[in-house]
Design a protein around this motif. Structure first.
Motif, short mmCIF file in Angstrom:
data_model
loop_
_atom_site.label_atom_id
_atom_site.label_comp_id
_atom_site.label_asym_id
_atom_site.label_seq_id
_atom_site.Cartn_x
_atom_site.Cartn_y
_atom_site.Cartn_z
N GLU A 102 0.86 -1.18 0.00
CA GLU A 102 0.00 0.00 0.00
C GLU A 102 0.90 1.24 0.00
O GLU A 102 1.02 1.95 0.99
CB GLU A 102 -0.92 -0.01 1.22
N MET A 103 1.54 1.50 -1.14
CA MET A 103 2.54 2.55 -1.22
C MET A 103 1.93 3.93 -1.45
O MET A 103 2.55 4.95 -1.16
CB MET A 103 3.53 2.25 -2.35
N GLY A 104 0.71 3.98 -2.00
CA GLY A 104 0.08 5.26 -2.30
C GLY A 104 0.72 5.95 -3.49
O GLY A 104 1.40 5.32 -4.31
N THR A 105 0.49 7.25 -3.60
CA THR A 105 1.02 8.04 -4.72
C THR A 105 2.30 8.77 -4.29
O THR A 105 2.71 8.72 -3.14
CB THR A 105 -0.02 9.05 -5.20
N ASN A 106 2.91 9.42 -5.26
CA ASN A 106 4.15 10.17 -5.02
C ASN A 106 5.19 9.28 -4.36
O ASN A 106 5.83 9.64 -3.37
CB ASN A 106 3.87 11.41 -4.16
N ALA A 143 -2.17 0.69 -10.07
CA ALA A 143 -0.79 1.10 -10.32
C ALA A 143 -0.79 2.30 -11.26
O ALA A 143 -1.69 2.46 -12.08
CB ALA A 143 0.02 -0.04 -10.93
N SER A 144 0.23 3.13 -11.13
CA SER A 144 0.32 4.31 -11.98
C SER A 144 0.67 3.96 -13.42
O SER A 144 0.36 4.71 -14.33
CB SER A 144 1.35 5.28 -11.41
N THR A 145 1.36 2.85 -13.61
CA THR A 145 1.60 2.38 -14.98
C THR A 145 1.29 0.89 -15.08
O THR A 145 0.19 0.55 -15.48
CB THR A 145 3.03 2.71 -15.47
N ASP A 146 2.20 0.01 -14.67
CA ASP A 146 1.97 -1.42 -14.91
C ASP A 146 2.26 -2.25 -13.67
O ASP A 146 3.28 -2.06 -13.00
CB ASP A 146 2.88 -1.93 -16.04
N VAL A 147 1.37 -3.19 -13.36
CA VAL A 147 1.61 -4.14 -12.29
C VAL A 147 1.00 -5.49 -12.68
O VAL A 147 -0.08 -5.54 -13.27
CB VAL A 147 1.04 -3.65 -10.94
N TRP A 148 1.74 -6.55 -12.38
CA TRP A 148 1.27 -7.91 -12.60
C TRP A 148 1.29 -8.65 -11.27
O TRP A 148 2.20 -8.44 -10.46
CB TRP A 148 2.18 -8.69 -13.56
N VAL A 149 0.35 -9.56 -11.04
CA VAL A 149 0.34 -10.44 -9.88
C VAL A 149 0.45 -11.87 -10.40
O VAL A 149 -0.37 -12.31 -11.22
CB VAL A 149 -0.94 -10.27 -9.04
N LEU A 150 1.46 -12.59 -9.93
CA LEU A 150 1.68 -13.97 -10.34
C LEU A 150 1.54 -14.88 -9.12
O LEU A 150 2.15 -14.62 -8.08
CB LEU A 150 3.06 -14.16 -10.96
N ARG A 184 5.01 -7.86 -9.87
CA ARG A 184 5.97 -7.09 -10.66
C ARG A 184 5.37 -5.74 -11.00
O ARG A 184 4.24 -5.66 -11.48
CB ARG A 184 6.35 -7.84 -11.94
N PHE A 185 6.15 -4.70 -10.76
CA PHE A 185 5.69 -3.33 -10.96
C PHE A 185 6.69 -2.60 -11.85
O PHE A 185 7.89 -2.85 -11.79
CB PHE A 185 5.59 -2.63 -9.60
N ALA A 186 6.18 -1.66 -12.66
CA ALA A 186 7.06 -0.81 -13.45
C ALA A 186 6.49 0.60 -13.49
O ALA A 186 5.28 0.78 -13.73
CB ALA A 186 7.22 -1.35 -14.87
N HIS A 187 7.34 1.58 -13.22
CA HIS A 187 6.95 2.98 -13.38
C HIS A 187 7.65 3.52 -14.63
O HIS A 187 8.87 3.57 -14.69
CB HIS A 187 7.35 3.83 -12.18
N ARG A 188 6.84 3.95 -15.60
CA ARG A 188 7.40 4.36 -16.90
C ARG A 188 7.01 5.77 -17.31
O ARG A 188 7.58 6.31 -18.25
CB ARG A 188 6.98 3.37 -17.98
N MET A 189 6.03 6.37 -16.64
CA MET A 189 5.64 7.74 -16.98
C MET A 189 4.68 8.25 -15.91
O MET A 189 4.13 7.47 -15.12
CB MET A 189 4.96 7.81 -18.35
N GLY A 190 4.48 9.58 -15.86
CA GLY A 190 3.50 10.16 -14.96
C GLY A 190 3.89 10.05 -13.50
O GLY A 190 5.06 9.89 -13.14
N ASP A 191 2.87 10.15 -12.64
CA ASP A 191 3.10 9.99 -11.21
C ASP A 191 3.46 8.53 -10.93
O ASP A 191 3.18 7.64 -11.72
CB ASP A 191 1.85 10.40 -10.42
N SER A 192 4.07 8.31 -9.78
CA SER A 192 4.45 6.95 -9.40
C SER A 192 3.64 6.52 -8.20
O SER A 192 3.63 7.21 -7.17
CB SER A 192 5.94 6.89 -9.07
N GLY A 193 2.93 5.40 -8.33
CA GLY A 193 2.12 4.95 -7.21
C GLY A 193 1.69 3.50 -7.35
O GLY A 193 1.60 2.96 -8.46
N LEU A 194 1.43 2.88 -6.21
CA LEU A 194 0.97 1.50 -6.17
C LEU A 194 0.12 1.31 -4.92
O LEU A 194 0.49 1.77 -3.84
CB LEU A 194 2.15 0.53 -6.13
#
Length: 211
Positions: A102-106, A143-150, A184-194
Motif C-alpha cells: 500500500e505505497m500510495g502516490t508520489n 498502479a500508476s503504470t503497470d503491475v502484474w500479480v503472479l 511485478r511493478f514498473a513505473h514508466r511515466m506520470g506519477d508513481s504509485g501502487l
C-alpha cells in the motif's frame, strides 16, 4: 551479486480502508540472499503460525533512454512480464523488506543520481500466499503504470494505466492451498504509485523462508 542488508519499511495504506491481512509486530528475522537461480527469489513456504506479513522487495533503476520509458505513443505492454527486460539483474539497485504494498502516490524509492532519476524504475515483490478455502480471493489493485500479480508463476491479475493511480477490485479463483506469490511493478511515466492488498479474510500473505 553482493548481498545487501534488508531494511524494514512499513507503508500504511490511505483512504481509511481497514486491512484484513494482519500486520504482525514480531521482529523480522535476518534473511540470507536467495540463491542465484531463476527461482531463488520465491524461497520456500513459511511457518504460517510464525511468519511476518511482507515481501522481499527488489528494486531496479531503468535508464531514461530505454525505449519503453515515457513512450510517445502509449501502448499496453504484453500480458507476459517475462517478455520485458525491466527486471534484468543489470538494472538492480537494492533489496529490502516491505511489509505492505500500500505505497500510495508520489512514491519514488529509487534514486541513484543517474540521468532521469527518480523516474523510470521497476520492482519485484516476492512472498507466499495461503488461501483457506475455495472461495474467490478479493484483491484491491491499482498502479500508476503497470503491475502484474503472479501466483505459482501464473499471471492471475494485472493493472495498467497511463500514469494515474486508480484502484479496482478483482476476484481471483485460486483454490485452497499455499502458493509462491510475486508482484511485478514498473513505473514508466506520470506519477508513481501502487496500492495492492489481498482484502478478503480467506487469504494471508507471509514472507518466505530462505536457506
Amino acid at each position: 551479486m553482493n548481498a545487501r542488508p534488508l531494511a524494514l519499511l512499513l507503508f500504511i495504506g490511505c483512504g481509511g480502508q481497514d486491512a484484513t491481512v494482519t500486520f504482525k509486530d514480531d521482529p523480522v528475522p535476518p534473511v540470507e540472499k536467495p540463491p542465484e537461480d531463476d527461482d531463488g527469489d520465491e524461497g520456500t513456504a513459511p511457518d504460517w503460525n510464525d511468519c511476518p506479513t511482507g515481501y522481499l522487495a527488489t528494486y531496479y533503476n531503468l535508464p531514461a533512454d530505454h525505449e519503453d520509458m515515457a513512450p510517445e505513443v502509449w501502448e499496453e505492454p504484453d500480458f507476459d512480464p517475462d517478455l520485458q527486460d525491466w527486471w534484468d539483474p543489470g538494472y538492480q539497485a537494492f533489496e529490502q523488506f516491505d511489509a505492505s504494498l500500500e505505497m500510495g502516490t508520489n512514491w519514488w524509492p529509487v534514486d541513484e543520481g543517474i540521468t532521469g532519476d527518480p523516474d523510470y524504475w521497476s520492482a519485484r515483490f516476492n512472498a507466499w500466499i495461503r488461501v483457506n478455502d475455495d472461495e474467490p480471493v478479493e484483491l484491491s489493485i491499482g498502479a500508476s503504470t503497470d503491475v502484474w500479480v503472479l501466483v505459482d508463476d501464473e499471471v492471475v491479475a494485472r493493472d495498467h494505466s497511463d500514469g494515474e493511480l486508480e484502484v479496482e477490485l478483482q476476484y481471483l479463483d485460486l483454490g485452497a492451498g499455499q502458493y509462491p506469490l510475486e508482484v511485478r511493478f514498473a513505473h514508466r511515466m506520470g506519477d508513481s504509485g501502487l496500492r495492492l492488498r489481498f482484502s478478503s479474510d480467506n487469504a494471508v500473505v507471509c514472507f518466505a523462508e530462505y536457506d
